[in-house]
Design a protein around this motif. Structure first.
Motif, PDB file in Angstrom:
ATOM      1  N   TRP A  54       0.824  -1.206   0.000  1.00 24.79           N
ATOM      2  CA  TRP A  54       0.000   0.000   0.000  1.00 24.79           C
ATOM      3  C   TRP A  54       0.855   1.251   0.000  1.00 24.79           C
ATOM      4  O   TRP A  54       1.856   1.336   0.707  1.00 24.79           O
ATOM      5  N   LEU A  55       0.436   2.231  -0.766  1.00 20.90           N
ATOM      6  CA  LEU A  55       1.003   3.572  -0.665  1.00 20.90           C
ATOM      7  C   LEU A  55       0.266   4.324   0.430  1.00 20.90           C
ATOM      8  O   LEU A  55       0.869   4.984   1.277  1.00 20.90           O
ATOM      9  N   TYR A  56      -1.055   4.235   0.411  1.00 20.56           N
ATOM     10  CA  TYR A  56      -1.890   4.735   1.504  1.00 20.56           C
ATOM     11  C   TYR A  56      -3.166   3.909   1.513  1.00 20.56           C
ATOM     12  O   TYR A  56      -3.490   3.219   0.541  1.00 20.56           O
ATOM     13  N   ARG A  57      -3.875   3.965   2.632  1.00 19.34           N
ATOM     14  CA  ARG A  57      -5.078   3.153   2.791  1.00 19.34           C
ATOM     15  C   ARG A  57      -6.296   4.053   3.009  1.00 19.34           C
ATOM     16  O   ARG A  57      -6.176   5.197   3.459  1.00 19.34           O
ATOM     17  N   GLU A  58      -7.422   3.510   2.694  1.00 14.99           N
ATOM     18  CA  GLU A  58      -8.692   4.217   2.880  1.00 14.99           C
ATOM     19  C   GLU A  58      -8.816   4.642   4.340  1.00 14.99           C
ATOM     20  O   GLU A  58      -8.631   3.842   5.258  1.00 14.99           O
ATOM     21  N   GLY A  59      -9.101   5.919   4.572  1.00 10.72           N
ATOM     22  CA  GLY A  59      -9.230   6.442   5.925  1.00 10.72           C
ATOM     23  C   GLY A  59      -7.975   7.106   6.446  1.00 10.72           C
ATOM     24  O   GLY A  59      -8.030   7.823   7.457  1.00 10.72           O
ATOM     25  N   ASP A  60      -6.825   6.884   5.770  1.00 12.08           N
ATOM     26  CA  ASP A  60      -5.591   7.552   6.186  1.00 12.08           C
ATOM     27  C   ASP A  60      -5.732   9.057   6.025  1.00 12.08           C
ATOM     28  O   ASP A  60      -6.402   9.543   5.112  1.00 12.08           O
ATOM     29  N   SER A  61      -5.091   9.796   6.916  1.00 16.78           N
ATOM     30  CA  SER A  61      -5.071  11.245   6.818  1.00 16.78           C
ATOM     31  C   SER A  61      -3.700  11.667   6.319  1.00 16.78           C
ATOM     32  O   SER A  61      -2.698  11.539   7.032  1.00 16.78           O
ATOM     33  N   HIS A  62      -3.632  12.107   5.071  1.00 18.08           N
ATOM     34  CA  HIS A  62      -2.344  12.409   4.458  1.00 18.08           C
ATOM     35  C   HIS A  62      -2.537  13.533   3.451  1.00 18.08           C
ATOM     36  O   HIS A  62      -2.995  13.299   2.330  1.00 18.08           O
ATOM     37  N   ALA A  63      -2.217  14.752   3.819  1.00 17.48           N
ATOM     38  CA  ALA A  63      -2.396  15.906   2.929  1.00 17.48           C
ATOM     39  C   ALA A  63      -1.199  16.022   2.000  1.00 17.48           C
ATOM     40  O   ALA A  63      -0.302  16.849   2.178  1.00 17.48           O
ATOM     41  N   ALA A  64      -1.169  15.146   1.012  1.00 20.16           N
ATOM     42  CA  ALA A  64      -0.055  15.138   0.065  1.00 20.16           C
ATOM     43  C   ALA A  64      -0.520  14.549  -1.252  1.00 20.16           C
ATOM     44  O   ALA A  64      -1.490  13.794  -1.314  1.00 20.16           O
ATOM     45  N   LEU A  65       0.184  14.936  -2.306  1.00 21.31           N
ATOM     46  CA  LEU A  65       0.014  14.290  -3.592  1.00 21.31           C
ATOM     47  C   LEU A  65       1.196  13.365  -3.820  1.00 21.31           C
ATOM     48  O   LEU A  65       2.272  13.557  -3.255  1.00 21.31           O
ATOM     49  N   PHE A  66       0.991  12.350  -4.629  1.00 26.90           N
ATOM     50  CA  PHE A  66       2.044  11.393  -4.913  1.00 26.90           C
ATOM     51  C   PHE A  66       2.234  11.296  -6.424  1.00 26.90           C
ATOM     52  O   PHE A  66       1.266  11.127  -7.167  1.00 26.90           O
ATOM     53  N   VAL A  67       3.469  11.402  -6.846  1.00 25.23           N
ATOM     54  CA  VAL A  67       3.813  11.304  -8.261  1.00 25.23           C
ATOM     55  C   VAL A  67       4.413   9.925  -8.499  1.00 25.23           C
ATOM     56  O   VAL A  67       5.374   9.537  -7.850  1.00 25.23           O
ATOM     57  N   ILE A  68       3.835   9.189  -9.418  1.00 27.83           N
ATOM     58  CA  ILE A  68       4.356   7.860  -9.737  1.00 27.83           C
ATOM     59  C   ILE A  68       5.567   8.029 -10.639  1.00 27.83           C
ATOM     60  O   ILE A  68       5.462   8.505 -11.768  1.00 27.83           O
ATOM     61  N   ARG A  69       6.727   7.669 -10.149  1.00 26.00           N
ATOM     62  CA  ARG A  69       7.962   7.789 -10.919  1.00 26.00           C
ATOM     63  C   ARG A  69       8.173   6.589 -11.824  1.00 26.00           C
ATOM     64  O   ARG A  69       8.705   6.710 -12.925  1.00 26.00           O
ATOM     65  N   ALA A  70       7.805   5.411 -11.356  1.00 26.78           N
ATOM     66  CA  ALA A  70       7.971   4.184 -12.138  1.00 26.78           C
ATOM     67  C   ALA A  70       6.952   3.168 -11.663  1.00 26.78           C
ATOM     68  O   ALA A  70       6.496   3.208 -10.520  1.00 26.78           O
TER      69      ALA A  70
END
Length: 248
Positions: A54-70
């Protein structure tokens, strides 16, 4: 270009975000070395993800965007009865995590489909840089709008009664997304399983397998295990646009 007595290699800075969505944030903005360093400083490199991680899970609190590099990831939600509904597949060069920006936690889970790597862009830091760098905020809004438009394709696709049309819409969309990051739009390497694709399309796995065979018989595709070669792009578009009441 020199800043504070130090030579800044803008080419190297741009390469640090090569083949990912961040190059669309900085390159068109025509920013200088100091602002480029400021932007580069907010991007956090993250550890690689293995398939099923998992990168993050449903219900996680994470104010960020994620860029898929590969690599690639899937996003999904767990329904009240416990079933999983896949919401999307995301490839290198795309941003995910918009569902967590409202402040009440992520609305879905993001899981790696294969060995992948991502960069994390904290929203507060990105907002601060965007306020300082002319044009950057406008570029960010443009990319966010594009991602939201892409998310709307899923309910539109699910509204199609014809299974063939659903699969064709998905394949055409993936081809267009690959073209957008300068990859060959005629070669699709499907990192998801047939079962995962069937879940996303609202079909059963046997139907998906039959559709691939039929498209191959029509000369639209050539399927080699998980690699799909688009032989007739116009034919694929015609299948995608096929009306539900067209029995031809």
């Amino acid at each position: 270009m020199r800043e504070s007595g130090k030579v800044i290699n803008l080419r190297e800075l741009r390469q640090s975000c090569a083949d990912c969505a961040l190059n669309q944030l900085c390159l068109p903005a025509s920013i200088g070395g100091e602002d480029m360093l400021r932007l580069d400083s907010v991007v956090k490199q993250r550890r690689p993800l293995e398939r099923g991680e998992w990168l993050y899970r449903e219900g996680d609190s994470h104010a960020a965007l994620f860029v898929i590099r590969a690599g690639s990831l899937k996003t999904y939600t767990t329904l009240p009865e416990g079933d999983v509904q896949i919401l999307g597949f995301h490839i290198a060069g795309e941003l995910i995590g918009f569902d967590g920006l409202a402040g009440n936690g992520n609305h879905c889970t993001a899981e790696a489909l294969e060995h992948s790597s991502v960069c994390e862009v904290p929203l507060d830091a990105l907002s601060d840089v965007a306020a300082r760098v002319p044009g950057l905020q406008r570029q960010l809004f443009r990319i966010m709008g594009r991602e939201f438009d892409r998310e709307q394709q899923h309910p539109v696709m699910m509204g199609r009664k014809q299974a063939m049309s659903r699969l064709a819409i998905f394949l055409r969309s993936l081809s267009e997304r690959l073209q957008g990051i300068d990859h060959d739009p005629s070669v699709l390497n499907l990192s998801m399983s047939r079962q995962e694709l069937a879940n996303y399309l609202g079909l059963v796995i046997e139907t998906v397998s039959r559709l691939f065979s039929r498209m191959q018989a029509l000369g639209v595709l050539r399927v080699e295990r998980r690699t799909v070669h688009i032989l007739d792009m116009a034919g694929l578009s015609a299948l995608a646009e096929k009306a539900d009441d067209d029995n031809g």
